[in-house]
Write a protein that holds these residues in place. Structure first.
Motif, short mmCIF file in Angstrom:
data_model
loop_
_atom_site.label_atom_id
_atom_site.label_comp_id
_atom_site.label_asym_id
_atom_site.label_seq_id
_atom_site.Cartn_x
_atom_site.Cartn_y
_atom_site.Cartn_z
N ASP A 105 6.08 -28.00 11.90
CA ASP A 105 5.07 -28.25 11.73
C ASP A 105 4.17 -29.21 12.76
O ASP A 105 2.96 -29.13 12.16
N ALA A 114 -0.06 -37.69 10.23
CA ALA A 114 0.31 -37.35 9.31
C ALA A 114 1.68 -38.37 9.53
O ALA A 114 2.02 -39.03 10.39
N SER A 151 -0.62 -27.67 8.61
CA SER A 151 -0.50 -27.35 9.94
C SER A 151 -1.00 -26.90 11.57
O SER A 151 -2.29 -26.85 12.64
N ALA A 184 -8.38 -31.25 4.04
CA ALA A 184 -7.38 -31.21 3.79
C ALA A 184 -6.98 -29.98 3.88
O ALA A 184 -7.31 -30.12 2.23
N SER A 211 -2.41 -36.60 6.09
CA SER A 211 -1.79 -36.90 5.04
C SER A 211 -1.62 -37.45 3.86
O SER A 211 -0.28 -38.36 4.38
N THR A 221 -7.91 -34.83 9.46
CA THR A 221 -7.15 -35.10 8.63
C THR A 221 -6.29 -36.32 8.40
O THR A 221 -6.37 -36.03 9.46
N ARG A 259 -3.59 -28.31 3.76
CA ARG A 259 -2.47 -28.50 4.04
C ARG A 259 -1.73 -27.01 4.32
O ARG A 259 -0.56 -26.57 4.08
N GLU A 318 -5.02 -26.78 10.33
CA GLU A 318 -5.33 -28.25 11.01
C GLU A 318 -5.40 -28.33 12.97
O GLU A 318 -6.09 -29.06 13.21
#
Length: 276
Positions: A224, A217, A200, A196, A172, A170, A198, A203
């Motif tokens: 995060d 990111a 953290s 994604a 961002s 992913t 959205r 992820e």
């Protein structure tokens, strides 16, 4: 200040209790009028965020009166709170509900994140998942583990390196400005499976558990990323900022890539970000 196994156990219990008392009772019970927008339609805050952060801050202040405490919602009111975090002797960094958009939408992909800073370095990270009851934990030099909701634990290890067309990961890119936003979004077509959440918390969980190959990111808010990067490193992974410098407390801009190893980091940087 030292950070011990007993401290870790106590903090995991604190996050669990906060989830049970302040977050889960509000999950799927939030009215639209209770959802406040911050900088965008997907950047929102709810009563669960503020109540959980207030609970965690109060408990941590009582147990560790000398600690510097940085919470996402408190920083929204006082942005200067994150200044000096890179030199903090002892600090906690809190994201009470990471993935608030998901939480407010009734999706269980959210978590509570807590990072522990000692002498300007992140030494421990905890990510708790209130809906499922599990906790992801890591301590510097101590490895990373997934703690089950009913006991038991599993050591975590990042995925084996693979080619770009086989990677799951992913980026961002939504925080980027044009034309970089469209260029990087287009380059993701070369990834095996871009995703994604959205969030953290989830992820970094996938990456540390070997289910994703990278996380990247650009909006580097400490709540995060500090805990997730530490946990991922303890699972055998590698993180650096886009310019190759180390990521840590006090780094709040510039972008980062968390990958399985330095070679994969370089591959993603070159092929997706088009940086040599």
């Amino acid at each position: 200040m030292t950070f011990s196994d007993s401290d870790m156990t106590d903090l995991v219990d604190l996050l669990k209790r906060t989830g049970e008392e302040e977050i889960l009772p509000r999950f799927r019970a939030i009215e639209d009028s209770d959802i406040k927008q911050k900088e965008s339609a997907w950047d929102v805050v709810t009563e669960a965020d503020t109540a959980a952060e207030e609970c965690l801050t109060a408990e941590l202040s009582q147990r560790y009166p000398d600690a510097f405490i940085v919470g996402e919602e408190a920083t929204a009111e006082n942005p200067g709170l994150i200044d000096g975090l890179g030199e903090a002797e002892f600090a906690f960094v809190i994201d009470p509900v990471d993935g608030t958009y998901n939480f407010a939408s009734g999706m269980p992909t959210f978590g509570t994140i807590l990072a522990v800073i000692v002498n300007g370095e992140c030494v421990a990270g905890i990510i708790h998942y209130p809906d499922g009851g599990e906790s992801l934990v890591g301590a510097a030099g101590g490895g990373a583990r997934l703690l089950g909701a009913r006991g038991g634990e599993r050591r975590l290890k990042v995925a084996e390196p693979t080619g770009l067309d086989q990677m799951v990961g992913t980026i961002s890119w939504g925080f980027l400005k044009e034309p970089e936003r469209s260029r990087i979004a287009g380059n993701l077509a070369g990834i095996g499976m871009p995703f994604a959440f959205r969030c953290s918390a989830w992820e970094y969980r996938l990456a540390a558990a070997g289910r994703a190959h990278f996380v990247s990111a650009h909006n580097l808010m400490p709540w995060d990323h500090l805990a997730g990067v530490l946990i991922h490193a303890e699972a055998g992974g590698y993180t650096a900022c886009l310019d190759g410098s180390p990521y840590g407390p006090g780094v709040n801009s510039g972008g980062l890539i968390t990958a399985t190893d330095p070679e994969s980091w370089s591959l993603i940087r070159r092929e997706i970000f088009e940086l040599s």
